[in-house]
Write a protein that holds these residues in place. Structure first.
Motif, mmCIF file in Angstrom:
data_model
loop_
_atom_site.group_PDB
_atom_site.id
_atom_site.type_symbol
_atom_site.label_atom_id
_atom_site.label_comp_id
_atom_site.label_asym_id
_atom_site.label_seq_id
_atom_site.Cartn_x
_atom_site.Cartn_y
_atom_site.Cartn_z
ATOM 1 N N VAL A 110 0.853 -1.189 0.000
ATOM 2 C CA VAL A 110 0.000 0.000 0.000
ATOM 3 C C VAL A 110 0.886 1.234 0.000
ATOM 4 C CG1 VAL A 110 -1.744 1.295 1.285
ATOM 5 C CG2 VAL A 110 -1.804 -1.218 1.275
ATOM 6 N N THR A 111 0.641 2.153 -0.923
ATOM 7 C CA THR A 111 1.385 3.412 -0.943
ATOM 8 C C THR A 111 0.458 4.572 -1.240
ATOM 9 O OG1 THR A 111 1.928 3.200 -3.303
ATOM 10 C CG2 THR A 111 3.526 2.311 -1.733
ATOM 11 N N ASP A 112 0.774 5.716 -0.638
ATOM 12 C CA ASP A 112 0.121 6.991 -0.973
ATOM 13 C C ASP A 112 -1.401 6.905 -0.922
ATOM 14 O OD1 ASP A 112 0.411 9.694 -1.560
ATOM 15 O OD2 ASP A 112 0.150 9.374 -3.712
ATOM 16 N N GLN A 113 -1.923 6.352 0.184
ATOM 17 C CA GLN A 113 -3.370 6.242 0.359
ATOM 18 C C GLN A 113 -3.852 7.260 1.386
ATOM 19 O OE1 GLN A 113 -5.493 4.060 -1.425
ATOM 20 N NE2 GLN A 113 -3.593 3.919 -2.604
ATOM 21 N N PRO A 114 -4.917 8.014 1.093
ATOM 22 C CA PRO A 114 -5.432 8.996 2.064
ATOM 23 C C PRO A 114 -5.781 8.321 3.387
ATOM 24 C CG PRO A 114 -6.484 9.279 -0.077
ATOM 25 C CD PRO A 114 -5.715 7.986 -0.152
ATOM 26 N N SER A 115 -5.552 9.019 4.470
ATOM 27 C CA SER A 115 -5.874 8.493 5.788
ATOM 28 C C SER A 115 -6.239 9.640 6.722
ATOM 29 C CB SER A 115 -4.687 7.720 6.380
ATOM 30 O OG SER A 115 -4.949 7.302 7.710
ATOM 31 N N SER A 116 -7.215 9.400 7.574
ATOM 32 C CA SER A 116 -7.582 10.375 8.608
ATOM 33 C C SER A 116 -7.334 9.788 9.992
ATOM 34 C CB SER A 116 -9.058 10.776 8.453
ATOM 35 O OG SER A 116 -9.894 9.632 8.532
ATOM 36 N N ARG A 117 -6.414 8.850 10.079
ATOM 37 C CA ARG A 117 -6.140 8.182 11.346
ATOM 38 C C ARG A 117 -5.557 9.158 12.365
ATOM 39 N NH1 ARG A 117 -4.081 2.014 11.829
ATOM 40 N NH2 ARG A 117 -5.128 1.619 13.822
#
Length: 304
Positions: A110-117
């Motif tokens: 997995v690379t460059d995936q949006p996250s709001s963690r």
């Protein structure tokens, strides 16, 4: 290797669960290998003319919770690469199996995936300081290694100014056999003390295979929730690995029971022994500005 469970497990106490699970108990167990009270930070940030981050603390620096974070189901740490600048976007390191999107399958990157963690930042004593926010998953995998790297919406300088906390520095060198290490869990607010017993050529657990893993001596009997904890060299203060699993009941190469496979194919099982994934392979994959580039010379992280 149990999948991290969120929400419903907030009311369940997990005792002796595998660290690879990252399970979320309702309350923390009593401290084992208690942390050093009021210990100094591992690393101090000093912004110079070019915004550089100062070198790590001197040898024999006390290891505490400075720079660690707690996830909703795992542990992690605020980290910098050896060449990171204070103005760079900050990074958080944890395990690939702790990704909010679920555990990556063998061969999946997995690379460059949006996250709001979000991550709870801790001070040296383990007290909660505030919340750090991710903007994306920079990298995540469970092939050859077990890591996730998040980019935050703040720089190291901003975090230092707001909370007085500096990141841990990821070592550019392979960890040494016999090294005195600490596994620092932000989730449990617990510090484990042990040594590097050796290295597993291959570590197999169910469908996943990890390469050149750190094997702990028995002092680091990690449990669920410690997944993603930084493994810190007690002499240099540098982060040398990321905690990820333990053989629970002596089974061979099954879920929750990793086995070692040597170069000749021989399988060995060490019941009750934990493992971590080396992190010296990560810095060569980051260029100026903390930008991930898997094509850089020396970068050995698996590619998508």
């Amino acid at each position: 290797m149990r999948k991290p469970l969120i929400g419903m497990l907030a009311t369940v106490l997990v005792a002796g669960a595998t660290t690879l699970a990252g399970l979320a108990p309702a309350q923390a167990a009593p401290l084992a290998n208690a942390p050093l009270a009021n210990a100094a930070p591992l690393v101090n940030v000093a912004t110079g003319a070019k915004g550089a981050i100062a070198a790590p603390a001197p040898a024999d620096a006390a290891v505490d919770f400075t720079g660690t974070v707690a996830l909703d189901n795992c542990s992690g740490s605020l980290v910098r690469m050896p060449g990171s600048a204070g103005s760079d976007p900050a990074l958080v390191l944890s395990n690939g199996h702790c990704l909010e999107s679920g555990m990556p399958g063998p061969g999946q990157v997995v690379t460059d995936q949006p996250s709001s963690r979000t991550f709870t930042l801790l001070d040296g004593s383990g007290a909660d300081l505030g919340t750090l926010n991710a903007v994306k998953v920079v990298y995540g995998a469970m092939t050859d290694t077990d890591v996730s790297i998040y980019q935050l919406d703040s720089s190291y300088d901003t975090i230092q100014a707001q909370y007085g906390i500096a990141p841990l520095t990821v070592s550019a060198d392979h960890p040494a056999q016999g090294a005195d290490i600490r596994v620092v869990s932000g989730y449990w607010k617990r510090i484990y003390s042990c040594s590097v017993d050796g290295f597993a050529y291959q570590l197999r657990e169910a469908d996943w295979t990890f390469k050149d893993s750190v094997r702990y001596t028995s002092g680091c009997n990690v449990i669920g929730g410690t997944s993603g904890s930084p493994v810190v060299d007690a002499n240099s203060g540098l982060l040398v690995a990321v905690n990820n699993t333990i053989n629970e009941n002596g089974q061979s190469c099954t879920l929750n029971n990793p086995c070692e496979v040597d170069q000749g194919g021989a399988v060995t099982v060490h019941q009750g022994i934990g493992y971590a994934q080396e992190t010296y392979i990560i810095p060569p994959c980051f260029g100026a500005g903390n930008v991930l580039d898997l094509t850089l010379p020396g970068c050995a992280l698996p590619r998508p």
